[in-house]
Design an enzyme around this catalytic site. Sequence first.
Site, PDB file in Angstrom:
ATOM      1  N   ASP A  90      -1.120   1.516  19.546  1.00  0.00           N
ATOM      2  CA  ASP A  90      -1.015   2.947  19.849  1.00  0.00           C
ATOM      3  C   ASP A  90       0.303   3.600  19.457  1.00  0.00           C
ATOM      4  O   ASP A  90       0.671   4.640  20.002  1.00  0.00           O
ATOM      5  CB  ASP A  90      -1.210   3.127  21.364  1.00  0.00           C
ATOM      6  CG  ASP A  90      -0.250   2.247  22.171  1.00  0.00           C
ATOM      7  OD1 ASP A  90       0.763   1.813  21.605  1.00  0.00           O
ATOM      8  OD2 ASP A  90      -0.525   2.014  23.363  1.00  0.00           O
ATOM      9  N   HIS A 135      16.476  -2.096  25.570  1.00  0.00           N
ATOM     10  CA  HIS A 135      15.894  -1.574  24.329  1.00  0.00           C
ATOM     11  C   HIS A 135      16.987  -0.870  23.508  1.00  0.00           C
ATOM     12  O   HIS A 135      17.921  -0.304  24.076  1.00  0.00           O
ATOM     13  CB  HIS A 135      14.799  -0.580  24.733  1.00  0.00           C
ATOM     14  CG  HIS A 135      13.874  -0.152  23.640  1.00  0.00           C
ATOM     15  ND1 HIS A 135      14.267   0.686  22.625  1.00  0.00           N
ATOM     16  CD2 HIS A 135      12.565  -0.418  23.418  1.00  0.00           C
ATOM     17  CE1 HIS A 135      13.237   0.919  21.811  1.00  0.00           C
ATOM     18  NE2 HIS A 135      12.187   0.250  22.269  1.00  0.00           N
ATOM     19  N   ARG A 153       8.822   6.835  26.329  1.00  0.00           N
ATOM     20  CA  ARG A 153       9.237   8.226  26.117  1.00  0.00           C
ATOM     21  C   ARG A 153       8.903   9.108  27.311  1.00  0.00           C
ATOM     22  O   ARG A 153       9.675  10.011  27.649  1.00  0.00           O
ATOM     23  CB  ARG A 153       8.569   8.805  24.860  1.00  0.00           C
ATOM     24  CG  ARG A 153       9.362   8.536  23.604  1.00  0.00           C
ATOM     25  CD  ARG A 153       8.656   9.017  22.357  1.00  0.00           C
ATOM     26  NE  ARG A 153       9.150   8.266  21.204  1.00  0.00           N
ATOM     27  CZ  ARG A 153       9.971   8.753  20.279  1.00  0.00           C
ATOM     28  NH1 ARG A 153      10.354  10.008  20.322  1.00  0.00           N
ATOM     29  NH2 ARG A 153      10.381   8.014  19.284  1.00  0.00           N
ATOM     30  N   HIS A 212      11.468   1.574  28.632  1.00  0.00           N
ATOM     31  CA  HIS A 212      11.764   2.285  27.386  1.00  0.00           C
ATOM     32  C   HIS A 212      10.894   3.504  27.106  1.00  0.00           C
ATOM     33  O   HIS A 212      11.143   4.239  26.170  1.00  0.00           O
ATOM     34  CB  HIS A 212      11.591   1.336  26.195  1.00  0.00           C
ATOM     35  CG  HIS A 212      10.158   1.000  25.912  1.00  0.00           C
ATOM     36  ND1 HIS A 212       9.529  -0.046  26.514  1.00  0.00           N
ATOM     37  CD2 HIS A 212       9.232   1.596  25.121  1.00  0.00           C
ATOM     38  CE1 HIS A 212       8.275  -0.092  26.104  1.00  0.00           C
ATOM     39  NE2 HIS A 212       8.063   0.896  25.266  1.00  0.00           N
ATOM     40  N   GLU A 241      -6.547  -4.265  19.391  1.00  0.00           N
ATOM     41  CA  GLU A 241      -6.201  -3.709  20.709  1.00  0.00           C
ATOM     42  C   GLU A 241      -6.801  -2.301  20.852  1.00  0.00           C
ATOM     43  O   GLU A 241      -6.109  -1.324  21.152  1.00  0.00           O
ATOM     44  CB  GLU A 241      -4.684  -3.696  20.964  1.00  0.00           C
ATOM     45  CG  GLU A 241      -4.324  -3.619  22.433  1.00  0.00           C
ATOM     46  CD  GLU A 241      -2.820  -3.615  22.692  1.00  0.00           C
ATOM     47  OE1 GLU A 241      -2.187  -2.543  22.684  1.00  0.00           O
ATOM     48  OE2 GLU A 241      -2.271  -4.717  22.917  1.00  0.00           O
ATOM     49  N   GLU A 285       1.283   7.694  23.090  1.00  0.00           N
ATOM     50  CA  GLU A 285       0.387   6.561  22.810  1.00  0.00           C
ATOM     51  C   GLU A 285      -1.082   6.866  23.097  1.00  0.00           C
ATOM     52  O   GLU A 285      -1.974   6.425  22.376  1.00  0.00           O
ATOM     53  CB  GLU A 285       0.831   5.332  23.608  1.00  0.00           C
ATOM     54  CG  GLU A 285       2.157   4.723  23.158  1.00  0.00           C
ATOM     55  CD  GLU A 285       3.386   5.439  23.708  1.00  0.00           C
ATOM     56  OE1 GLU A 285       3.231   6.370  24.531  1.00  0.00           O
ATOM     57  OE2 GLU A 285       4.510   5.079  23.312  1.00  0.00           O
TER      58      GLU A 285
HETATM   59  C1  UD1 Z   1       8.050   2.836  20.144  1.00  0.00           C
HETATM   60  C2  UD1 Z   1       6.612   3.316  20.312  1.00  0.00           C
HETATM   61  C3  UD1 Z   1       6.087   2.929  21.678  1.00  0.00           C
HETATM   62  C4  UD1 Z   1       6.273   1.452  21.955  1.00  0.00           C
HETATM   63  C5  UD1 Z   1       7.722   1.070  21.712  1.00  0.00           C
HETATM   64  C6  UD1 Z   1       7.899  -0.415  21.864  1.00  0.00           C
HETATM   65  C7  UD1 Z   1       6.008   5.409  19.199  1.00  0.00           C
HETATM   66  C8  UD1 Z   1       6.067   6.874  19.247  1.00  0.00           C
HETATM   67  N1  UD1 Z   1       6.588   4.773  20.215  1.00  0.00           N
HETATM   68  O1  UD1 Z   1       8.833   3.551  21.062  1.00  0.00           O
HETATM   69  O2  UD1 Z   1       4.707   3.234  21.757  1.00  0.00           O
HETATM   70  O3  UD1 Z   1       5.941   1.187  23.303  1.00  0.00           O
HETATM   71  O4  UD1 Z   1       8.103   1.441  20.376  1.00  0.00           O
HETATM   72  O5  UD1 Z   1       9.234  -0.766  22.020  1.00  0.00           O
HETATM   73  O6  UD1 Z   1       5.468   4.862  18.266  1.00  0.00           O
HETATM   74  N2  UD1 Z   1      15.966   1.629  17.588  1.00  0.00           N
HETATM   75  C9  UD1 Z   1      16.888   0.899  16.888  1.00  0.00           C
HETATM   76  N3  UD1 Z   1      16.516  -0.335  16.402  1.00  0.00           N
HETATM   77  C10 UD1 Z   1      15.305  -0.870  16.623  1.00  0.00           C
HETATM   78  C11 UD1 Z   1      14.366  -0.114  17.362  1.00  0.00           C
HETATM   79  C12 UD1 Z   1      14.706   1.136  17.827  1.00  0.00           C
HETATM   80  O7  UD1 Z   1      18.005   1.328  16.678  1.00  0.00           O
HETATM   81  O8  UD1 Z   1      15.047  -1.995  16.180  1.00  0.00           O
HETATM   82  C13 UD1 Z   1      16.339   2.975  18.089  1.00  0.00           C
HETATM   83  C14 UD1 Z   1      16.442   4.026  16.966  1.00  0.00           C
HETATM   84  O9  UD1 Z   1      17.471   4.913  17.236  1.00  0.00           O
HETATM   85  C15 UD1 Z   1      15.079   4.738  17.108  1.00  0.00           C
HETATM   86  C16 UD1 Z   1      14.910   4.722  18.611  1.00  0.00           C
HETATM   87  O10 UD1 Z   1      15.376   3.435  19.019  1.00  0.00           O
HETATM   88  O11 UD1 Z   1      15.110   6.042  16.548  1.00  0.00           O
HETATM   89  C17 UD1 Z   1      13.499   4.956  19.123  1.00  0.00           C
HETATM   90  O12 UD1 Z   1      12.561   4.148  18.429  1.00  0.00           O
HETATM   91  P1  UD1 Z   1      11.036   4.664  18.323  1.00  0.00           P
HETATM   92  O13 UD1 Z   1      10.247   3.651  17.586  1.00  0.00           O
HETATM   93  O14 UD1 Z   1      11.024   6.044  17.813  1.00  0.00           O
HETATM   94  O15 UD1 Z   1      10.570   4.765  19.822  1.00  0.00           O
HETATM   95  P2  UD1 Z   1      10.409   3.672  20.955  1.00  0.00           P
HETATM   96  O16 UD1 Z   1      10.833   4.287  22.220  1.00  0.00           O
HETATM   97  O17 UD1 Z   1      11.025   2.407  20.510  1.00  0.00           O
HETATM   98  N1  UDP Z   2      10.095  -8.295  24.326  1.00  0.00           N
HETATM   99  C1  UDP Z   2      10.989  -9.070  23.593  1.00  0.00           C
HETATM  100  N2  UDP Z   2      12.321  -8.930  23.822  1.00  0.00           N
HETATM  101  C2  UDP Z   2      12.813  -8.044  24.729  1.00  0.00           C
HETATM  102  C3  UDP Z   2      11.897  -7.240  25.443  1.00  0.00           C
HETATM  103  C4  UDP Z   2      10.543  -7.369  25.208  1.00  0.00           C
HETATM  104  O1  UDP Z   2      10.578  -9.903  22.792  1.00  0.00           O
HETATM  105  O2  UDP Z   2      14.034  -7.975  24.876  1.00  0.00           O
HETATM  106  C5  UDP Z   2       8.662  -8.461  24.081  1.00  0.00           C
HETATM  107  C6  UDP Z   2       7.779  -8.618  25.292  1.00  0.00           C
HETATM  108  O3  UDP Z   2       7.723  -9.957  25.725  1.00  0.00           O
HETATM  109  C7  UDP Z   2       6.452  -8.111  24.772  1.00  0.00           C
HETATM  110  C8  UDP Z   2       6.856  -6.984  23.842  1.00  0.00           C
HETATM  111  O4  UDP Z   2       8.217  -7.254  23.486  1.00  0.00           O
HETATM  112  O5  UDP Z   2       5.793  -9.096  24.012  1.00  0.00           O
HETATM  113  C9  UDP Z   2       6.725  -5.662  24.509  1.00  0.00           C
HETATM  114  O6  UDP Z   2       7.362  -4.704  23.746  1.00  0.00           O
HETATM  115  P1  UDP Z   2       7.825  -3.312  24.328  1.00  0.00           P
HETATM  116  O7  UDP Z   2       8.028  -3.425  25.781  1.00  0.00           O
HETATM  117  O8  UDP Z   2       8.966  -2.867  23.479  1.00  0.00           O
HETATM  118  O9  UDP Z   2       6.608  -2.363  23.970  1.00  0.00           O
HETATM  119  P2  UDP Z   2       5.212  -2.022  24.694  1.00  0.00           P
HETATM  120  O10 UDP Z   2       4.511  -3.301  24.976  1.00  0.00           O
HETATM  121  O11 UDP Z   2       5.524  -1.233  25.920  1.00  0.00           O
HETATM  122  O12 UDP Z   2       4.513  -1.170  23.696  1.00  0.00           O
END
Ligand code: UD1
Ligand code: UDP
Length: 391
Positions: free
Chosen positions: A100, A245, A214, A212, A122, A136
């Site tokens: 999602d 995160h 939004r 984490h 999923e 999502e």
């Molecule tokens: C995204 C997904 C969310 C999912 C989550 C898992 C969308 C809109 N959101 O949210 O559904 O639950 O991932 O974690 O698709 N960043 C880094 N390095 C990384 C990852 C993130 O620097 O490796 C920072 C960046 O500044 C980035 C920000 O985190 O712009 C947000 O990342 P983004 O993928 O937009 O949103 P998430 O909150 O991670």
């Molecule tokens: N996870 C990880 N390292 C971390 C935190 C989470 O490997 O420091 C794993 C967790 O075990 C799960 C997945 O990341 O498998 C979940 O990701 P996240 O919580 O970012 O996203 P969501 O599941 O809410 O979309």
Amino acid sequence: MKKEQLRIMSVFGTRPEAIKMCPLVKELARREGIESLCCVTAQHRQMLDSVLEVFHVKPDWDLDIMTPRQSLSAITSRCLLGMDEAIDALKPDMILVHGDTSTTFAGALSAYYHQIPVGHVEAGLRTYHKYAPFPEEMNRVLVSGIADMYFCPTVGNRENLVREGHQRNLFVTGNTVIDALKTTVREGYRFSTEELNQIPYDTKKVVLVTCHRRENYGEPMKNIMLALRQLAEEHTDIELVYPVHLSPVVREAVDLYLRGAPRVHLTDPLPADEMHNLMSRCYMVLTDSGGLQEEAPALGKPVLVLRRETERPEAVTAGTVKLAGVVQDDIVTMGKRLIVDRRAYEEMAHAVNPYGDGQACRRIADAIEWRYGLRSEPPADFQTEPPGQKR
Ligand code: UD1
Ligand code: UDP
């Protein structure tokens, strides 16, 4: 490559998609009639790369779209433009997307623009609240409209799709996250940092935290951080471990409201194998994550969900997950109960596997082979255990 091989391209970009898709990329690669291609958007750069390393998956294409504090529109538009190139170069017969995220939505939309069939892994999770989780819920609804094959983790997910009018090509497979978990959790695992090795798992109650989402940005996240601080200050028998995160919004909230509290260990995001082994040793989990709600029940760990609702009701029914909401007092009250009331804790701490038996990838690959005439029978559905059944 044999010419007659089916080219199946898995598209993913964030950490959870990668953890749930890498086992499938590898399962497809084991099938003789399939060429398993992997295209990453890198919506998450560092957190994606960490997963690829743990599972030894090398992408065939990398869109490298991530920017700091990226907007939803930026993610979607950069993915769409990048996907055009990936599809032109790799010429897949089918595209698989997962879950999602914005990568999921853009991946499916791009496949549609190129008239390539889409398999949704999923599929069928719903809250039926347009903005919770945001974005999502809408991403998965929109992908359901595009998909040609639906791989539903549970019977309930399939029922959601049937109610919405999707009648064909629905498969109940279990969630691939359980497949992943079966390869990462090991007896006697040693963490890569001494900080994690030195936590007294046997004598203290280790509370594993992640946050984490939004829709929790702002006031809800502040409330969550203050509740965590209060729990850590009031209970000397807990150690709170929180891999934070990389989102700057999340890190700001942690720095403002939680950092410096006693018994709180803040770490960078952990590699998936470290995280899964930490979860298997912890006392309980507090999280707004989707994936943790699926993993922790399989490991017998109670979960308090830091959200108002969940699209994963199966573990709530089974009694291992409870919704704690996003109000400070509610989280503290429910957290405290599990810390001090042994009976309340034991009631929740039993391993159930409503989300899978570790065979989801096999079922998905079998279903794809069946659709393309490489197998005579579709896979039998994953049977969810009856609620409350103890293992
Ligand atoms: C995204 C997904 C969310 C999912 C989550 C898992 C969308 C809109 N959101 O949210 O559904 O639950 O991932 O974690 O698709 N960043 C880094 N390095 C990384 C990852 C993130 O620097 O490796 C920072 C960046 O500044 C980035 C920000 O985190 O712009 C947000 O990342 P983004 O993928 O937009 O949103 P998430 O909150 O991670
Ligand atoms: N996870 C990880 N390292 C971390 C935190 C989470 O490997 O420091 C794993 C967790 O075990 C799960 C997945 O990341 O498998 C979940 O990701 P996240 O919580 O970012 O996203 P969501 O599941 O809410 O979309």
